[in-house]
Design a protein around this motif. Structure first.
Motif, PDB file in Angstrom:
ATOM      1  N   GLY B  92       0.810  -1.220   0.000  1.00 59.63           N
ATOM      2  CA  GLY B  92       0.000   0.000   0.000  1.00 59.63           C
ATOM      3  C   GLY B  92       0.836   1.258   0.000  1.00 59.63           C
ATOM      4  O   GLY B  92       0.736   2.094  -0.902  1.00 59.63           O
ATOM      5  N   SER B  93       1.693   1.412   0.998  1.00 58.16           N
ATOM      6  CA  SER B  93       2.515   2.614   1.077  1.00 58.16           C
ATOM      7  C   SER B  93       3.646   2.422   2.076  1.00 58.16           C
ATOM      8  O   SER B  93       3.590   1.532   2.926  1.00 58.16           O
ATOM      9  CB  SER B  93       1.663   3.816   1.508  1.00 58.16           C
ATOM     10  OG  SER B  93       1.208   3.619   2.834  1.00 58.16           O
ATOM     11  N   GLU B 116       2.086  -3.282  13.675  1.00 58.07           N
ATOM     12  CA  GLU B 116       1.517  -2.281  14.573  1.00 58.07           C
ATOM     13  C   GLU B 116       0.028  -2.505  14.793  1.00 58.07           C
ATOM     14  O   GLU B 116      -0.407  -2.669  15.918  1.00 58.07           O
ATOM     15  CB  GLU B 116       1.763  -0.883  14.009  1.00 58.07           C
ATOM     16  CG  GLU B 116       3.227  -0.527  13.969  1.00 58.07           C
ATOM     17  CD  GLU B 116       3.485   0.854  14.527  1.00 58.07           C
ATOM     18  OE1 GLU B 116       2.837   1.796  14.034  1.00 58.07           O
ATOM     19  OE2 GLU B 116       4.312   0.977  15.443  1.00 58.07           O
ATOM     20  N   LYS B 119      -6.287  -3.578  10.578  1.00 59.52           N
ATOM     21  CA  LYS B 119      -7.643  -3.036  10.513  1.00 59.52           C
ATOM     22  C   LYS B 119      -8.317  -3.720   9.321  1.00 59.52           C
ATOM     23  O   LYS B 119      -8.040  -3.380   8.175  1.00 59.52           O
ATOM     24  CB  LYS B 119      -7.553  -1.516  10.300  1.00 59.52           C
ATOM     25  CG  LYS B 119      -8.877  -0.804  10.233  1.00 59.52           C
ATOM     26  CD  LYS B 119      -9.381  -0.475  11.607  1.00 59.52           C
ATOM     27  CE  LYS B 119     -10.780   0.124  11.560  1.00 59.52           C
ATOM     28  NZ  LYS B 119     -11.458   0.035  12.857  1.00 59.52           N
ATOM     29  N   GLY B 120      -9.155  -4.697   9.586  1.00 60.98           N
ATOM     30  CA  GLY B 120      -9.774  -5.448   8.504  1.00 60.98           C
ATOM     31  C   GLY B 120      -8.703  -6.111   7.662  1.00 60.98           C
ATOM     32  O   GLY B 120      -7.857  -6.838   8.178  1.00 60.98           O
ATOM     33  N   ASP B 121      -8.730  -5.838   6.349  1.00 59.08           N
ATOM     34  CA  ASP B 121      -7.741  -6.427   5.443  1.00 59.08           C
ATOM     35  C   ASP B 121      -6.572  -5.486   5.188  1.00 59.08           C
ATOM     36  O   ASP B 121      -6.010  -5.445   4.089  1.00 59.08           O
ATOM     37  CB  ASP B 121      -8.420  -6.806   4.117  1.00 59.08           C
ATOM     38  CG  ASP B 121      -9.152  -8.146   4.252  1.00 59.08           C
ATOM     39  OD1 ASP B 121      -8.790  -8.937   5.145  1.00 59.08           O
ATOM     40  OD2 ASP B 121     -10.081  -8.380   3.474  1.00 59.08           O
ATOM     41  N   ASN B 122      -6.232  -4.698   6.193  1.00 58.78           N
ATOM     42  CA  ASN B 122      -5.149  -3.718   6.067  1.00 58.78           C
ATOM     43  C   ASN B 122      -4.209  -3.867   7.258  1.00 58.78           C
ATOM     44  O   ASN B 122      -4.655  -3.856   8.402  1.00 58.78           O
ATOM     45  CB  ASN B 122      -5.712  -2.294   6.070  1.00 58.78           C
ATOM     46  CG  ASN B 122      -6.864  -2.147   5.079  1.00 58.78           C
ATOM     47  OD1 ASN B 122      -6.647  -1.931   3.902  1.00 58.78           O
ATOM     48  ND2 ASN B 122      -8.092  -2.297   5.563  1.00 58.78           N
ATOM     49  N   PHE B 124      -0.710  -2.464   9.219  1.00 58.33           N
ATOM     50  CA  PHE B 124       0.272  -1.388   9.368  1.00 58.33           C
ATOM     51  C   PHE B 124       1.485  -1.924  10.116  1.00 58.33           C
ATOM     52  O   PHE B 124       1.350  -2.566  11.148  1.00 58.33           O
ATOM     53  CB  PHE B 124      -0.339  -0.213  10.130  1.00 58.33           C
ATOM     54  CG  PHE B 124      -1.389   0.511   9.340  1.00 58.33           C
ATOM     55  CD1 PHE B 124      -1.047   1.593   8.547  1.00 58.33           C
ATOM     56  CD2 PHE B 124      -2.708   0.080   9.360  1.00 58.33           C
ATOM     57  CE1 PHE B 124      -2.012   2.256   7.805  1.00 58.33           C
ATOM     58  CE2 PHE B 124      -3.684   0.738   8.615  1.00 58.33           C
ATOM     59  CZ  PHE B 124      -3.334   1.826   7.838  1.00 58.33           C
ATOM     60  N   LEU B 143       2.197   0.097   4.849  1.00 56.57           N
ATOM     61  CA  LEU B 143       0.842  -0.460   4.765  1.00 56.57           C
ATOM     62  C   LEU B 143       0.805  -1.577   3.732  1.00 56.57           C
ATOM     63  O   LEU B 143       1.258  -1.403   2.602  1.00 56.57           O
ATOM     64  CB  LEU B 143      -0.157   0.655   4.365  1.00 56.57           C
ATOM     65  CG  LEU B 143      -1.565   0.236   3.972  1.00 56.57           C
ATOM     66  CD1 LEU B 143      -2.295  -0.455   5.122  1.00 56.57           C
ATOM     67  CD2 LEU B 143      -2.372   1.448   3.503  1.00 56.57           C
ATOM     68  N   VAL B 145      -2.037  -4.491   2.135  1.00 52.10           N
ATOM     69  CA  VAL B 145      -3.480  -4.755   2.118  1.00 52.10           C
ATOM     70  C   VAL B 145      -3.776  -6.009   1.297  1.00 52.10           C
ATOM     71  O   VAL B 145      -2.969  -6.439   0.467  1.00 52.10           O
ATOM     72  CB  VAL B 145      -4.280  -3.559   1.513  1.00 52.10           C
ATOM     73  CG1 VAL B 145      -3.948  -2.276   2.247  1.00 52.10           C
ATOM     74  CG2 VAL B 145      -4.008  -3.408   0.024  1.00 52.10           C
ATOM     75  N   ARG B 147      -6.783  -7.294  -1.266  1.00 49.06           N
ATOM     76  CA  ARG B 147      -7.965  -6.838  -1.985  1.00 49.06           C
ATOM     77  C   ARG B 147      -8.454  -7.977  -2.876  1.00 49.06           C
ATOM     78  O   ARG B 147      -7.651  -8.667  -3.498  1.00 49.06           O
ATOM     79  CB  ARG B 147      -7.646  -5.609  -2.848  1.00 49.06           C
ATOM     80  CG  ARG B 147      -7.351  -4.353  -2.039  1.00 49.06           C
ATOM     81  CD  ARG B 147      -8.582  -3.814  -1.320  1.00 49.06           C
ATOM     82  NE  ARG B 147      -8.285  -2.604  -0.568  1.00 49.06           N
ATOM     83  CZ  ARG B 147      -7.923  -2.559   0.714  1.00 49.06           C
ATOM     84  NH1 ARG B 147      -7.808  -3.691   1.388  1.00 49.06           N
ATOM     85  NH2 ARG B 147      -7.678  -1.425   1.323  1.00 49.06           N
TER      86      ARG B 147
END
Lengths: 86, 158
Positions: B92-93, B116, B119-122, B124, B143, B145, B147
């Motif tokens: 992601g980033s 860290e 959050k759902g499918d994300n 950090f 990040l 993810v 999808r």
């Protein structure tokens, strides 16, 4: 819905949003649109959400993401979950 | 827990030559991973490089390699917890990235990545890459993810 704004909290949210969206502070108003005006996408949105959750130690469902279209909307959502009083 | 290269192929979708990870040497589920990658002069990135060019391993591949270590930490932790994760793994980033040094053929990268939040499918993460004691790269926030393919196809058609 009307929410009395706590300006320092609003400034903190602005700081998070401008950093994630990589725009200048004065480019973003409380009503400028993240997607249409600031080129946000779903990845940027989840980053903003995660930073807000970390900063305020609050849990905000991902289902709220579509509602968080600009600073004013973000403030209203966060105020609701964090229990910010006017 | 040590994960060998063949086991990494069961966790990550990446394959040669873009599977940029050799071995996991430490693994604490949901917390921390230490993974290694040996850089060789046989890497495709050196194939057509001029003899007098800078042979530093490309920063993009350093980030990719660290990202894959993070992907293993996230996805293998989920699998161990009995969670089913579907979708395509996407980088992601990376934010607040510092390139502190360079790595060259013959060096072994050691990535230490910490999870860290998920959050759902994300997911950090943050991480550091070293060669021996020498810091090569630090990423304060990364990040990754998952999808669904359908979602990706939609985006393409935007």
């Amino acid at each position: 819905m009307t929410t009395a704004i706590n300006q320092s909290k609003m400034d903190e949210l602005r700081e998070i949003a401008v950093e994630v969206l990589e725009v200048e502070d004065d480019e973003m108003t409380e009503t400028s649109m993240f997607i249409e005006d600031h080129d946000a996408d779903s990845l940027r949105a989840i980053e903003i959400l995660a930073r807000i959750e970390k900063k305020y130690k609050v849990d905000i469902p991902q289902a709220e993401l579509p509602n968080m279209v600009n600073l004013q909307a973000v403030y209203e959502v966060v105020a609701r979950y964090a229990g910010w009083q006017a | 827990m040590i994960l060998e290269h063949a086991e990494l192929k069961r966790i990550l979708p990446h394959r040669h030559p873009i599977l940029q990870l050799d071995r996991v040497v430490e693994f604490e589920p949901d917390r921390r991973i230490v993974a290694t990658k040996a850089i060789s002069g046989c890497e495709p990135c050196y194939a057509n490089l001029a003899d007098d060019a800078d042979h530093a391993f490309p920063a993009s591949l350093l980030v990719e390699s660290m990202g894959q270590a993070g992907g293993v930490l996230w996805l293998h932790s989920a699998a161990l917890a009995g969670e089913t994760r579907t979708g395509t793994l996407i980088f992601g980033s990376a934010r607040d990235l510092t390139l502190a040094g360079a790595a060259y053929p013959g060096d072994v990268l050691h990535h230490v990545v910490e999870l860290e939040t998920v959050k759902g499918d994300n997911a950090f993460m943050r991480g550091e890459t070293r060669v021996g004691d020498r810091l090569v790269m630090r990423v304060e926030s990364m990040l990754a993810v998952l999808r669904e393919d359908t979602e990706l196809a939609q985006r393409e058609g935007d």
